[in-house]
Design an enzyme around this catalytic site. Structure first.
Site, PDB file in Angstrom:
ATOM      1  N   SER A  37      76.379  -7.166 -44.513  1.00 60.15           N
ATOM      2  CA  SER A  37      75.834  -7.460 -45.841  1.00 60.15           C
ATOM      3  C   SER A  37      75.183  -8.840 -45.864  1.00 60.15           C
ATOM      4  CB  SER A  37      76.944  -7.316 -46.885  1.00 60.15           C
ATOM      5  OG  SER A  37      76.424  -7.308 -48.189  1.00 60.15           O
TER       6      SER A  37
ATOM      7  N   ASP B 227      73.565   3.288 -50.347  1.00 60.33           N
ATOM      8  CA  ASP B 227      73.568   1.825 -50.320  1.00 60.33           C
ATOM      9  C   ASP B 227      72.193   1.329 -50.736  1.00 60.33           C
ATOM     10  OD1 ASP B 227      73.884  -0.871 -49.793  1.00 60.33           O
ATOM     11  OD2 ASP B 227      74.088  -0.647 -47.624  1.00 60.33           O
TER      12      ASP B 227
ATOM     13  N   HIS C 157      77.880   1.199 -49.136  1.00 57.51           N
ATOM     14  CA  HIS C 157      77.930  -0.225 -48.863  1.00 57.51           C
ATOM     15  C   HIS C 157      79.379  -0.714 -48.865  1.00 57.51           C
ATOM     16  CE1 HIS C 157      76.042  -4.139 -48.439  1.00 57.51           C
ATOM     17  NE2 HIS C 157      77.080  -4.603 -49.110  1.00 57.51           N
TER      18      HIS C 157
END
Length: 752
Positions: free
Chosen positions: A534, A692, A722
């Site tokens: 991320s 995501d 995610h």
């Protein structure tokens, strides 16, 4: 159930009762006061002294009066948590009233510990008897021949018990026509049915938590959890009463073979003969409707029973369906292979799952046109974020993410925990704190080891190398790679803003990539990778680019491994942003907040960022050049473009880039790097997930790297979401989390 862990800890420390903090957190999710619309009228009232909310369809208000369907509904929450006023239940009842063109009465029964069994049951019966009178039904224009009783989880337990009792009550001439039970809990004699064994650690409702709920309901003594889970109340030499009850919960005969799989009944050799004295409710049909006599079941109304494969309570519902069918009752079993406990609560807002919406029969258009609009997309779901943002808005915290940081600190591993195979130490590199995970087995043979420099995710704002998921992930990486993993603790916003986080990441990497440090940890200088997830994937990509450009650094990274990376903030309307805008974990709105917190902290710029005002068609040469590097119509494989269209306004805010210069800085947005830079970076592994918002950032970067001649492995998960790496260990484990982490480690093992 993220609030339950601190709730239990607070209880263990003597600060509160077991579920108090969870109750307090849930209360933030309540609708404050009835909110009607042209289609649905909502009122607060009481029936037989029991509070309730009534949802009445007004669709035919201007037509000739007619009788409507009625549903009496009991919410779930383990008889301990929840409320009909919580948004999920509120919107569910709203949708039911509208689509059934009926009246839904949501009962607000008293919760434990203020009430214990049989109080909740008594209130459910009292309210139902009062509703099933001519006076009440005529008041709401409900057809007395078309009234159902329903509930989910613990509420379905109450609904089933009420359906049995009302069928036997000769003083109640009006009966329920049908019962609808959603993933019901119906017995507590066997905590080792196949579904309990199979789903013992599944999120939302794991096995120990279900035992705690039962104990809170029946007598509130949590010390009995272990005995209950061991089936100590159902020993091989039990009383006559237990023998009779066990026949009614014998899953080897009541479950279809496909659900039995290869599981075996678990009954201890020795039990606690006094357990039933402490918990008499275990054999009371008002608490355990599955134990009802067949002659009682013959009298109950037709049933709809919803069960989910990934739910400890699956077999309760399936066994009850079998017993009802054997008693001659019409039963519809609605089983969902992809379902999980509590999934109906994921039908609305950013936490919604499309399969749940389809099954509840809710369409986005209906929700948008008829439901109250008082809450934005963030607060309808993503509850921890909503609470944190509200706390900031009312001045309780200095940062929008302040409350979340406090809550997430509970997840930190409080002390350095090594194991026989991995040694864990704290260190610093170039003045930046880090945690080092060293494979002990590799140290014993004195060979040079692989090395991985890792940056955690959390939107440059949240998270820590000490958080349990990251700690366990790095432990697994070090052990399975026979390597040294260095997890870097870079500064977080708001204390650090861009480029502080990047500078920390670069400084630490530069210091680690020296002969002195690598030799200290016996790391092979030719086998060092940089990685992150991320926001950490963003830092890893940026560092990988800058390291190759820095001629003062002689040792370079061999590989980069980017896990669902955030790589640009110029386009918030790529196909994955549009498709997953309200997805759980990371919605589009939350992502914009993260970027703003990282770049300058002005949250008021959120709407402009989400509208792509900074990348409008009139924003000049610099933007035009940057947009060419994120043109998803050319960079995304056609299968991912689907039918989405680029969304850029004609006119934007010319001062937005002045306020957010980091938007065009490759150290913040690695996807904008020049091709000449990309040609020099190391081979890449890029993991992307279908569910995501950041999916397309990773896929576009993969295309640009390939076009620059870089070897790239794209690892895409159709069932991924995610943050799924964080769902790899313990009770929050998802198969995609475990699978993706395994494949990531395997790639590193093969290529590093």
């Amino acid at each position: 159930m993220s609030t339950l862990r601190p709730s239990f800890l607070a209880h263990d420390l003597g600060l509160s009762r077991p579920f108090d903090i969870a109750k307090y957190a849930a209360s933030w999710d309540e609708i404050k006061g009835p909110q009607s619309s042209p289609a649905i009228r909502v009122t607060d009232t009481s029936f037989g002294g029991v509070q309730a909310q009534v949802f009445e369809s007004t669709a035919a208000a201007d037509q000739e009066p007619r009788l409507k369907r009625g549903v009496v509904y009991f919410h779930g929450g383990g008889w301990t948590l929840g409320s009909g006023k919580m948004r999920t239940y509120y919107f569910q009842c709203w949708s039911m009233a509208e689509q059934l063109d009926g009246v839904v009465i949501s009962i607000e029964y008293t919760l434990a510990p203020e009430a214990r069994f049989p109080d909740q049951y008594n209130e459910a019966i009292q309210a139902s008897k009062h509703i099933l009178t001519v006076e009440v039904l005529s008041r709401y224009s409900i057809d007395p021949k078309r009234v159902a009783v329903s509930g989910d989880s613990a509420g379905a337990n109450l609904a089933a018990a009420v359906a049995q009792q009302m069928a036997l009550d000769n003083s109640a001439p009006i009966k329920f026509k049908v019962q609808a039970l959603l993933y019901p809990t119906l017995q507590a004699l066997d905590f080792n049915t196949p579904s309990y064994q199979q789903n013992g650690h599944i999120p939302i409702l794991h096995r120990p938590l279900m035992a705690r709920f039962w104990l809170e309901y029946l007598n509130g003594d949590p010390n009995l959890v272990t005995s209950l889970l061991a089936n100590n109340h159902a020993t091989p030499a039990p009383s006559q009463e237990i023998v009779a009850a066990k026949v009614k919960t014998n899953w080897t005969k009541l479950l279809p073979v496909a659900f039995q799989k290869n599981y075996k009944p678990i009954v201890p050799l020795h039990g606690d003969p006094k357990l039933l004295e402490k918990l008499p409710g275990l054999l009371d049909v008002r608490a355990a409707p599955l134990l009802a006599e067949t002659k009682v079941l013959k009298a109950v109304p037709p049933a709809y029973i919803m069960t989910c494969e990934h739910d400890v309570l699956r077999d309760d519902g399936l066994m009850y369906a079998t017993r009802l069918k054997e008693a001659g009752v019409d039963v519809t079993v609605d089983h969902y292979e992809d379902g999980f406990h509590g999934c109906l609560s994921f039908a609305f807002g950013p936490f919604r799952f499309s399969f749940v919406q389809l099954r509840l029969g809710v369409t986005s258009a209906q929700m948008c046109t008829t439901m109250p609009q008082e809450v934005d997309s963030i607060s309808l779901g993503n509850k921890p974020f909503a609470l944190s943002f509200v706390a900031h808005d009312v001045g309780l915290t200095s940062s929008p993410f302040g409350l979340l940081k406090y809550v997430m600190a509970w997840m930190d591993v409080k002390s350095i925990e090594s194991s026989p195979t991995v040694r864990v130490t704290d260190a610093s590199f170039g003045g930046v704190e880090a945690r080092v995970f060293e494979s002990v087995s590799a140290g014993q043979d004195q060979s040079l080891k692989r090395g991985v420099v890792y940056f955690h995710g959390g939107g440059w704002t949240l998270g820590s190398i000490k958080m349990e998921p990251y700690h366990l992930q790095c432990m697994a990486m070090a052990e399975e790679l026979n390597a040294v993993v260095i997890s870097v603790e870079y500064r977080l916003a708001p204390e650090g803003r861009f480029p502080d986080q990047y500078n920390d990441a670069f400084q630490a990497s530069k210091h680690i990539l020296t002969a002195e440090v690598l030799s200290r940890y016996s790391i092979d200088p030719k086998r060092v990778a940089v990685s992150g997830d991320s926001a950490g994937g963003n830092l890893a990509a940026a560092v990988a680019q800058q390291i190759v450009l820095d001629s003062s650094i002689s040792i370079k990274f061999k590989l980069q491994a980017l896990i669902y990376p955030a790589l640009q903030a110029l386009d918030f309307n790529t196909p994955s942003h549009q498709q997953n805008s309200d997805a759980p974990i990371l919605s589009k709105s939350v992502l914009a907040r993260y970027w703003l917190e990282y770049l300058n902290g002005e949250q008021k710029l959120g709407p402009a960022l989400l509208a792509n005002d900074h990348a409008a068609l009139d924003q000049g040469q610099a933007i035009a050049a940057a947009k060419a590097k994120i043109d998803w119509t050319k960079l995304l494989p056609v299968a991912f473009q689907k039918n989405y269209k680029p969304t850029f306004p004609l006119h934007g805010d010319p001062k937005l880039l002045e306020k957010l210069p980091g938007l065009l800085d490759v150290r913040a947005a690695p996807l904008l790097a020049e091709t000449e830079v990309l040609k020099a970076v190391p081979p890449a592994y890029i993991m992307t997930c279908e569910h995501d918002v950041l999916r397309d950032d990773g896929l576009m970067y993969a295309t640009r790297l390939k076009e620059a001649g870089v070897d790239v492995t794209v690892d895409h998960y159709e069932d991924g979401f995610h943050g799924c790496f964080g769902f790899t260990f313990g009770p929050s484990m998802f198969s995609v989390g475990k699978r993706s982490l395994g494949n990531y480690i395997h790639w590193l093992k093969e290529n590093l």
